[in-house]
Motif scaffolding. Structure first.
Motif, mmCIF file in Angstrom:
data_model
loop_
_atom_site.group_PDB
_atom_site.id
_atom_site.type_symbol
_atom_site.label_atom_id
_atom_site.label_comp_id
_atom_site.label_asym_id
_atom_site.label_seq_id
_atom_site.Cartn_x
_atom_site.Cartn_y
_atom_site.Cartn_z
ATOM 1 N N GLU A 1 1.036 -1.100 -0.036
ATOM 2 C CA GLU A 1 -0.038 0.157 0.224
ATOM 3 C C GLU A 1 0.939 1.260 0.002
ATOM 4 O OE1 GLU A 1 -2.576 -0.310 3.479
ATOM 5 O OE2 GLU A 1 -3.639 -1.934 2.514
ATOM 6 N N VAL A 2 0.158 2.398 -0.586
ATOM 7 C CA VAL A 2 1.047 3.583 -0.431
ATOM 8 C C VAL A 2 1.535 4.146 0.579
ATOM 9 C CG1 VAL A 2 0.809 5.948 -1.051
ATOM 10 C CG2 VAL A 2 -0.677 4.402 -2.698
ATOM 11 N N PRO A 3 0.936 4.117 1.812
ATOM 12 C CA PRO A 3 1.952 4.470 2.875
ATOM 13 C C PRO A 3 3.124 3.690 3.388
ATOM 14 C CG PRO A 3 -0.625 4.382 3.593
ATOM 15 C CD PRO A 3 -0.491 3.772 2.171
ATOM 16 N N TRP A 4 3.020 2.536 3.009
ATOM 17 C CA TRP A 4 4.096 1.595 3.490
ATOM 18 C C TRP A 4 5.309 1.803 2.219
ATOM 19 C CZ3 TRP A 4 4.734 -0.209 7.983
ATOM 20 C CH2 TRP A 4 3.296 -0.573 8.713
ATOM 21 N N LEU A 5 4.762 2.165 0.929
ATOM 22 C CA LEU A 5 5.726 2.384 0.042
ATOM 23 C C LEU A 5 6.546 3.824 0.413
ATOM 24 C CD1 LEU A 5 6.816 2.044 -3.055
ATOM 25 C CD2 LEU A 5 5.065 3.384 -3.949
ATOM 26 N N VAL A 6 5.743 4.606 0.739
ATOM 27 C CA VAL A 6 6.546 5.996 1.090
ATOM 28 C C VAL A 6 7.097 6.010 2.264
ATOM 29 C CG1 VAL A 6 5.942 8.216 1.867
ATOM 30 C CG2 VAL A 6 4.199 7.257 0.218
ATOM 31 N N LEU A 7 6.943 5.209 3.193
ATOM 32 C CA LEU A 7 7.784 4.815 4.349
ATOM 33 C C LEU A 7 9.025 4.219 4.106
ATOM 34 C CD1 LEU A 7 8.333 4.989 7.387
ATOM 35 C CD2 LEU A 7 6.956 2.873 7.799
ATOM 36 N N ALA A 8 9.037 3.149 3.240
ATOM 37 C CA ALA A 8 10.178 2.386 2.885
ATOM 38 C C ALA A 8 10.999 3.297 2.051
ATOM 39 C CB ALA A 8 9.866 1.232 1.947
ATOM 40 N N ILE A 9 10.557 4.393 1.262
ATOM 41 C CA ILE A 9 11.215 5.189 0.406
ATOM 42 C C ILE A 9 12.220 6.282 1.192
ATOM 43 C CG2 ILE A 9 11.284 6.969 -1.363
ATOM 44 C CD1 ILE A 9 9.225 5.510 -2.633
ATOM 45 N N VAL A 10 11.143 6.717 2.387
ATOM 46 C CA VAL A 10 11.700 7.598 3.372
ATOM 47 C C VAL A 10 13.154 7.027 4.199
ATOM 48 C CG1 VAL A 10 11.273 8.840 5.463
ATOM 49 C CG2 VAL A 10 9.783 9.120 3.471
ATOM 50 N N VAL A 11 12.750 5.772 4.581
ATOM 51 C CA VAL A 11 13.919 5.147 5.162
ATOM 52 C C VAL A 11 15.025 4.811 4.304
ATOM 53 C CG1 VAL A 11 14.600 2.699 6.388
ATOM 54 C CG2 VAL A 11 12.280 3.823 6.708
#
Length: 265
Positions: A134-144
């Motif tokens: 999902e988008v929130p997890w994708l964004v979190l992974a990219i931020v990390v």
């Protein structure tokens, strides 16, 4: 060969240009290091490192991105092989005289980390496209991953921009190769080349160095857009052992020369 395997092979771009790229990358890298560490300053050959020498890194990065995209089923295993070369080369690399005494990992660490990052990001985007992420997890992974990039960039040769160049190249090369004949597809693919050229232009200080780095990236992008079909086979393929050993080996020879000449103790 099955019909599916044949279709996959046909969809892959020709990699014959990398045979030429290997010779050019080793030659320009060696010229850069000889003018920087071995040849006397009185010869005034700094221009060679700031011009010809600036071809090496973007060319290595482009070949790593190309092979990671089109020629290997396991980019992470490919990254590990590059890392092994870097580990072998690190000791003689650390003996090179530099303006700063700060600890720095050689370019193989930059290439391996950039490839691993690019492959990981492609995997994330593929999972998101399938609906598995999902988008929130994708964004979190990219931020990390950006946080890791920020930390690692100060420890590797060519720094943050060097790490960033390979994932950007992977994205641009993929889009250029996959673009159809429609104008919108071509324009979208060209748009993905802009970040590559911006990062390449920011990697060096002098205008001459910038122009050689950008020109090298432009040439590889042109190959991905279709010029790879025009590249003939290299007459003499580089021996695999030479390709794997040149980077640590030439640093070891330079270190020996510097030690014999009394430049390093």
């Amino acid at each position: 060969m099955t019909a599916q395997a044949a279709a996959t092979a046909a969809a892959r771009p020709s990699s014959t240009w990398t045979g030429w790229g290997q010779w050019l990358a080793l030659a320009t890298m060696t010229i850069d290091h000889l003018t920087r560490y071995v040849l006397p300053v009185s010869w005034e050959l700094d221009w060679a490192g700031s011009s010809i020498g600036r071809i090496a890194f973007p060319l290595f990065a482009a070949m790593v991105a190309w092979h990671g995209l089109f020629n290997t089923r396991n980019p992470l295993r490919y990254a590990r092989r590059i890392l092994v070369i870097g580990l072998v080369a690190q000791w003689p690399y650390m003996m090179m005289p530099r303006a700063s005494d700060a600890f720095l990992l050689n370019v193989c660490f930059t290439l391996a980390a950039g490839l691993a990052w690019g492959a990981w990001l492609r995997g994330l985007l593929a999972r998101h496209h399938r609906g598995d992420l999902e988008v929130p997890w994708l964004v979190l992974a990219i931020v990390v991953s950006l946080a890791v990039w920020q930390l690692l960039g100060g420890w590797v040769e060519y720094g943050h921009r060097g790490l960033l160049l390979i994932p950007l190249l992977m994205l641009a090369l993929h889009r250029l190769h996959q673009a159809g004949d429609a104008l919108t597809e071509r324009l979208a693919a060209v748009a993905f080349t802009v970040p590559v050229l911006i990062v390449a232009g920011l990697m060096n200080s002098s205008d001459m160095a910038k122009s050689f780095t950008v020109a090298t990236c432009l040439a590889v992008l042109w190959l991905a857009a279709g010029a790879h079909r025009l590249t003939p086979e290299v007459p003499n393929a580089m021996p695999r052992r030479l390709w794997l050993t040149w980077y640590p080996g030439h640093f070891a020879l330079i270190a020996l020369w510097l030690w014999l000449s009394g430049t390093i103790g």
